[in-house]
Design an enzyme around this catalytic site. Sequence first.
Site, PDB file in Angstrom:
ATOM      1  N   CYS A   1       0.832  -1.212   0.000  1.00 57.87           N
ATOM      2  CA  CYS A   1       0.000   0.000   0.000  1.00 57.87           C
ATOM      3  C   CYS A   1       0.864   1.259   0.000  1.00 57.87           C
ATOM      4  CB  CYS A   1      -0.927   0.000   1.212  1.00 57.87           C
ATOM      5  SG  CYS A   1      -2.299  -1.174   1.127  1.00 57.87           S
TER       6      CYS A   1
ATOM      7  N   CYS B   1      -8.080  -2.155  -4.688  1.00 58.96           N
ATOM      8  CA  CYS B   1      -7.350  -2.962  -5.668  1.00 58.96           C
ATOM      9  C   CYS B   1      -8.058  -4.312  -5.826  1.00 58.96           C
ATOM     10  CB  CYS B   1      -5.912  -3.183  -5.210  1.00 58.96           C
ATOM     11  SG  CYS B   1      -4.902  -1.680  -5.236  1.00 58.96           S
TER      12      CYS B   1
ATOM     13  N   CYS C   1      -7.393  -7.274  -3.461  1.00 60.33           N
ATOM     14  CA  CYS C   1      -7.652  -7.000  -2.040  1.00 60.33           C
ATOM     15  C   CYS C   1      -9.115  -6.705  -1.768  1.00 60.33           C
ATOM     16  CB  CYS C   1      -6.796  -5.822  -1.566  1.00 60.33           C
ATOM     17  SG  CYS C   1      -5.025  -6.117  -1.680  1.00 60.33           S
TER      18      CYS C   1
ATOM     19  N   CYS D   1      -5.305   1.598   4.414  1.00 57.23           N
ATOM     20  CA  CYS D   1      -4.169   1.408   3.525  1.00 57.23           C
ATOM     21  C   CYS D   1      -3.037   2.390   3.798  1.00 57.23           C
ATOM     22  CB  CYS D   1      -4.609   1.522   2.066  1.00 57.23           C
ATOM     23  SG  CYS D   1      -5.340   3.117   1.665  1.00 57.23           S
TER      24      CYS D   1
END
Length: 235
Positions: free
Chosen positions: A119, A202, A205, A230
């Site tokens: 991240c 993302c 994730c 994040c």
Amino acid sequence: MSQEHVATLPQLSADAGAEQILRAGVAAAGGPVALACSFSVEDVVIIDLLRQIAPEVRVFALDTGRLNEETYEVAEAVSERYGIRIDWYFPQREAVEKLEREKGLFSFRESLENRHECCRIRKVEPLGRALQGLAGWITGLRREQSVTRSDLRAIEIDQANGGIVKINPLLEWSEKQVREYAEQKRLPVNRLHKQGYPSIGCAPCTRAVQPGEHPRAGRWWWEDPANKECGLHKR
């Protein structure tokens, strides 16, 4: 930003509307302000509000290299609908190459430390560049989204990013309010929202949530809820 400046931030009532928060926040910043947009339904709602009350506010986005195709579709639709340019920021190529060579493509699932590293490379560092020269930034954070967001304020000082003003106009909105606004205005909405994705980041994730699960259950589902940030919104 000095403590004297902090004291001058507008004190809004608990029922202040998103438009009032945006106007007050932009005025408090006293300089250039931008919206950090992930093209969630919250961010598209804010873009619609900004076009009406503060069209000078620009929009930027972070392309981590691992976004869903549906997210790019919304970005294009928003740009076309409002005639605005999206300023995209990307992670440093060398850092991404080093990470993937040394740890593979899914190191973020191996430990919290590794996930924070990913991240940091893909999101936090590009955000730092995006915020350079700004007096304030706008987010789509809502209080009910996560336990990590319970103590946010509608307008606050972001000490983690140089003491600039941070504006959270939808802080007290419910998911129902957001969806109703989007439907009423027929806004471009990420197709994944209708497939059970209340929160979209993302692709590796993010997953759909099951009925009754918390909206953030689909983000980093292998981690404790207290860790589900994040690094973009450090306190």
